[in-house]
Design a protein around this motif. Sequence first.
Motif, PDB file in Angstrom:
ATOM      1  N   TRP A  58      40.997  34.564  51.598  1.00 45.39           N
ATOM      2  CA  TRP A  58      41.798  33.577  50.866  1.00 45.39           C
ATOM      3  C   TRP A  58      43.269  33.634  51.271  1.00 45.39           C
ATOM      4  CZ3 TRP A  58      39.133  35.423  45.745  1.00 45.39           C
ATOM      5  CH2 TRP A  58      37.859  34.874  45.674  1.00 45.39           C
ATOM      6  N   PHE A  59      43.757  34.823  51.588  1.00 49.43           N
ATOM      7  CA  PHE A  59      45.126  34.946  52.100  1.00 49.43           C
ATOM      8  C   PHE A  59      45.273  34.153  53.394  1.00 49.43           C
ATOM      9  CE2 PHE A  59      47.583  37.326  55.351  1.00 49.43           C
ATOM     10  CZ  PHE A  59      48.861  37.025  54.903  1.00 49.43           C
ATOM     11  N   MET A  60      44.287  34.279  54.287  1.00 48.18           N
ATOM     12  CA  MET A  60      44.338  33.505  55.524  1.00 48.18           C
ATOM     13  C   MET A  60      44.406  32.013  55.229  1.00 48.18           C
ATOM     14  SD  MET A  60      42.465  31.435  57.737  1.00 48.18           S
ATOM     15  CE  MET A  60      40.693  31.742  57.574  1.00 48.18           C
ATOM     16  N   HIS A  61      43.580  31.554  54.293  1.00 48.97           N
ATOM     17  CA  HIS A  61      43.593  30.127  53.942  1.00 48.97           C
ATOM     18  C   HIS A  61      44.992  29.684  53.521  1.00 48.97           C
ATOM     19  CE1 HIS A  61      39.027  30.238  52.724  1.00 48.97           C
ATOM     20  NE2 HIS A  61      39.211  30.395  54.012  1.00 48.97           N
ATOM     21  N   VAL A 250      46.730  39.400  47.642  1.00 46.76           N
ATOM     22  CA  VAL A 250      46.510  38.598  46.442  1.00 46.76           C
ATOM     23  C   VAL A 250      47.815  38.018  45.906  1.00 46.76           C
ATOM     24  CG1 VAL A 250      46.694  40.519  44.814  1.00 46.76           C
ATOM     25  CG2 VAL A 250      45.247  38.543  44.247  1.00 46.76           C
ATOM     26  N   ASP A 251      48.941  38.651  46.253  1.00 50.80           N
ATOM     27  CA  ASP A 251      50.238  38.233  45.729  1.00 50.80           C
ATOM     28  C   ASP A 251      51.004  37.306  46.664  1.00 50.80           C
ATOM     29  OD1 ASP A 251      49.933  39.766  43.396  1.00 50.80           O
ATOM     30  OD2 ASP A 251      50.658  41.575  44.405  1.00 50.80           O
ATOM     31  N   TRP A 252      50.407  36.935  47.801  1.00 50.35           N
ATOM     32  CA  TRP A 252      51.113  36.057  48.742  1.00 50.35           C
ATOM     33  C   TRP A 252      50.841  34.601  48.359  1.00 50.35           C
ATOM     34  CZ3 TRP A 252      51.173  32.196  52.313  1.00 50.35           C
ATOM     35  CH2 TRP A 252      52.283  32.148  53.163  1.00 50.35           C
ATOM     36  N   HIS A 253      51.851  33.967  47.775  1.00 50.05           N
ATOM     37  CA  HIS A 253      51.813  32.547  47.393  1.00 50.05           C
ATOM     38  C   HIS A 253      50.466  32.108  46.804  1.00 50.05           C
ATOM     39  CE1 HIS A 253      55.780  31.388  48.751  1.00 50.05           C
ATOM     40  NE2 HIS A 253      55.583  32.041  49.887  1.00 50.05           N
ATOM     41  N   PRO A 254      50.083  32.697  45.687  1.00 51.38           N
ATOM     42  CA  PRO A 254      48.807  32.295  45.069  1.00 51.38           C
ATOM     43  C   PRO A 254      48.776  30.824  44.668  1.00 51.38           C
ATOM     44  CG  PRO A 254      50.102  33.672  43.575  1.00 51.38           C
ATOM     45  CD  PRO A 254      50.766  33.747  44.917  1.00 51.38           C
ATOM     46  N   GLU A 255      49.954  30.213  44.504  1.00 47.50           N
ATOM     47  CA  GLU A 255      50.001  28.808  44.099  1.00 47.50           C
ATOM     48  C   GLU A 255      49.471  27.877  45.200  1.00 47.50           C
ATOM     49  OE1 GLU A 255      53.770  29.462  46.388  1.00 47.50           O
ATOM     50  OE2 GLU A 255      52.607  30.602  44.928  1.00 47.50           O
ATOM     51  N   LEU A 258      43.642  26.386  46.712  1.00 45.89           N
ATOM     52  CA  LEU A 258      43.087  25.109  46.251  1.00 45.89           C
ATOM     53  C   LEU A 258      42.231  25.274  45.011  1.00 45.89           C
ATOM     54  CD1 LEU A 258      42.137  23.324  49.594  1.00 45.89           C
ATOM     55  CD2 LEU A 258      44.228  23.129  48.236  1.00 45.89           C
ATOM     56  N   GLY A 259      41.919  26.501  44.664  1.00 48.41           N
ATOM     57  CA  GLY A 259      41.160  26.794  43.449  1.00 48.41           C
ATOM     58  C   GLY A 259      41.842  27.916  42.688  1.00 48.41           C
ATOM     59  N   ASP A 260      41.306  28.250  41.533  1.00 46.20           N
ATOM     60  CA  ASP A 260      41.882  29.329  40.742  1.00 46.20           C
ATOM     61  C   ASP A 260      41.474  30.676  41.317  1.00 46.20           C
ATOM     62  OD1 ASP A 260      43.039  27.533  38.979  1.00 46.20           O
ATOM     63  OD2 ASP A 260      41.280  27.495  37.656  1.00 46.20           O
ATOM     64  N   LEU A 261      42.474  31.513  41.628  1.00 49.53           N
ATOM     65  CA  LEU A 261      42.186  32.857  42.082  1.00 49.53           C
ATOM     66  C   LEU A 261      41.797  33.726  40.893  1.00 49.53           C
ATOM     67  CD1 LEU A 261      45.078  33.497  44.631  1.00 49.53           C
ATOM     68  CD2 LEU A 261      42.662  33.137  45.142  1.00 49.53           C
ATOM     69  N   PRO A 262      40.874  34.674  41.078  1.00 47.90           N
ATOM     70  CA  PRO A 262      40.521  35.574  39.983  1.00 47.90           C
ATOM     71  C   PRO A 262      41.735  36.377  39.523  1.00 47.90           C
ATOM     72  CG  PRO A 262      38.970  35.766  41.805  1.00 47.90           C
ATOM     73  CD  PRO A 262      40.104  34.931  42.291  1.00 47.90           C
ATOM     74  N   VAL A 263      41.823  36.610  38.245  1.00 48.12           N
ATOM     75  CA  VAL A 263      42.887  37.465  37.711  1.00 48.12           C
ATOM     76  C   VAL A 263      42.537  38.909  38.053  1.00 48.12           C
ATOM     77  CG1 VAL A 263      44.062  38.246  35.638  1.00 48.12           C
ATOM     78  CG2 VAL A 263      43.397  35.844  35.862  1.00 48.12           C
ATOM     79  N   GLU A 264      43.425  39.597  38.750  1.00 50.77           N
ATOM     80  CA  GLU A 264      43.141  40.946  39.216  1.00 50.77           C
ATOM     81  C   GLU A 264      43.879  41.986  38.380  1.00 50.77           C
ATOM     82  OE1 GLU A 264      40.887  41.696  41.169  1.00 50.77           O
ATOM     83  OE2 GLU A 264      40.452  39.808  42.173  1.00 50.77           O
ATOM     84  N   THR A 265      43.158  43.008  37.981  1.00 54.99           N
ATOM     85  CA  THR A 265      43.772  44.136  37.269  1.00 54.99           C
ATOM     86  C   THR A 265      43.795  45.378  38.146  1.00 54.99           C
ATOM     87  OG1 THR A 265      41.639  44.744  36.293  1.00 54.99           O
ATOM     88  CG2 THR A 265      43.056  43.246  35.033  1.00 54.99           C
TER      89      THR A 265
END
Length: 278
Positions: A58-61, A250-255, A258-265
């Motif tokens: 997803w980061f690549m995308h 996971v923190d690189w421009h999550p906005e 195109l879909g909702d990224l899972p909330v990561e703990t």
Amino acid sequence: MKGYGSGADRIDTTRPHPARVYDWFLGGKDNYPVDEELGKQIAGLSPDTKRIARHNRWFMHRAMRWLAGEAGIRQFLDIGSGIPTEPNLHQIVQSAAPDARVVYVDNDPIVLAHAEALLSGSAEGVTAYLDADVREPERILELAADVIDFDRPVALSLIALLHFVGDSDGEGAGRSEGAYALVERLVERLPAGSFLVLSQLTGDFDPESVEKGVASYAAGGVTLVPRSRRGVSRFFDGLEVVEPGLVQVVDWHPELSLGDLPVETQPVPIYGAVARKP
């Protein structure tokens, strides 16, 4: 689509290959029992492995979407492309810029076979595949020049690749052929305004699990080299790292997803960044 090289007759099903193991992590079907066996070993040591692989993808995308959109890049050199998993890099960038030119590079013959069958780009752009190893930077650059104009900005993509390259993998051209030297040689060829996008496994967050993974890969004959944040940042020496800097993928421009990224703990132990060559 253009293809360079042929290796369908040298598929080795007796040893795992990083591209095929990664395909298994992503839920793909283009892998062999030996790859699945290693994947299961790694997943047994770290149940989050598949989650981590998805976040890397997803980061690549997001990075490619940003490069083709905001950064205006129209040429992409993706080394270590892996087995095609939709959406592929060319689909992302050519949806934003139909005239984008993409060169994929990998050295596994099963990747070559699937690339020839699956990677069809836009009519306006170009999509090509090179059967080559990252340890052959001059050959990659020479062949890629048939598609890419190295007088114009290029995005160099090294996604989840360099942790399979040691810091000293032999000698060539009078210089060490380790990971840092290879990146330096590739970036040297890029003109100003080009970008490097890179992701790399780290042991900073869970060193014990990562070291077990290193041992499992080694038992399968595969080099795995996790690097610290400082070690990863060294790949970007002399470049201008764009915001938000070198972060967990996971923190690189999550906005930009195109879909909702899972909330990561829990941490995602892969660092990623995009940097511009001044």
